[in-house]
Write an enzyme that holds these catalytic residues in place. Sequence first.
Site, mmCIF file in Angstrom:
data_model
loop_
_atom_site.group_PDB
_atom_site.id
_atom_site.type_symbol
_atom_site.label_atom_id
_atom_site.label_comp_id
_atom_site.label_asym_id
_atom_site.label_seq_id
_atom_site.Cartn_x
_atom_site.Cartn_y
_atom_site.Cartn_z
ATOM 1 C CB SER A 90 -0.959 -0.034 1.190
ATOM 2 O OG SER A 90 -1.948 0.954 1.065
ATOM 3 C CG HIS A 198 -5.903 -1.325 -0.566
ATOM 4 N ND1 HIS A 198 -5.306 -0.690 -1.628
ATOM 5 C CD2 HIS A 198 -5.075 -1.188 0.498
ATOM 6 C CE1 HIS A 198 -4.138 -0.195 -1.209
ATOM 7 N NE2 HIS A 198 -3.993 -0.481 0.063
#
Length: 308
Positions: A90, A198
Amino acid sequence: MIGLLFSGQGAQKTGLTQDLYETIPTYHKVIDDAATILQFDLPSLLFDEAKEADLASTKYCQPAILAMSYGLYQLIKTELPRDKFGIGLSLGEYSALAASGCVDFATALRLIKCRGELMQAASESTPSKMAAIMKADLADVQAVCKDAAGLGAIGVANVNTPQQIVVGGVSAAVDQVVSDLKAAGKRVVPLQVSGAFHTPVMAPIQSALNTKLQTVNWQHGTFPVYSTTTQAEFKPDTLTDNLTKQLVSTTYFAKTLAAHQANLDAVIEVGPGRTLISFARKLNRDLATYRLDSSSELNKTLAAMEVL
């Protein structure tokens, strides 16, 4: 070949790298420079126990980890073999891109500060949560998420290892998924996060992040960095689009790393903690793993690089 694994949000812990900050001028300067760019007291945030709650918040945590990761990379970059690649979890993708030189450090910090603020705002506007499911089949988890979608936005956020899948979404939908999976005999662990990253919960901020990303003059880096959403190498002409989609897309850390496993000699976690090297060992328990977040771990890593 060396795999450089750049830490994601949640790896932070008050006090990590303080000994490096106090004894190594190169690392000290990176943290102080980052504090000037970010316009907040980064050393206090990282090392003062009274600031622990602030360090855990998305808007501070993300730029803090990027600064740490970039600074730690400076301590080993000249000792690394030529054959290396980067994978980030990420926000760690931004750290990897900065370390490789695809984007300069100051720009990367401002980008991730903006991203962290946007993600925190999205989390605060929509109550959401995440949970890790152990030893479950991905198709089964996706099917349960689909069944719960009528309760609100939900999806598979991360496939970290073959044994760990993370789901996230609005609270009611996640609660339903957790209930269904527990009823099916699966072990589920709630995660202490500020929002469902996400997943579609982040969709409202994609446009604002895309606008910021479009201001960046992306470059080719000194080592390849691979996306955990596409498993392909990041390229300057597609970085803005890929990082915009990353906000709402499933990350596949294990799958991305496994693609390079045949030629992999060791992995180094570039950032706080050991989360990513623990994921790597789920793929290959014999893989050599190293860390950088203390003087003792840094010295072990540098000694190993002399041999490699």
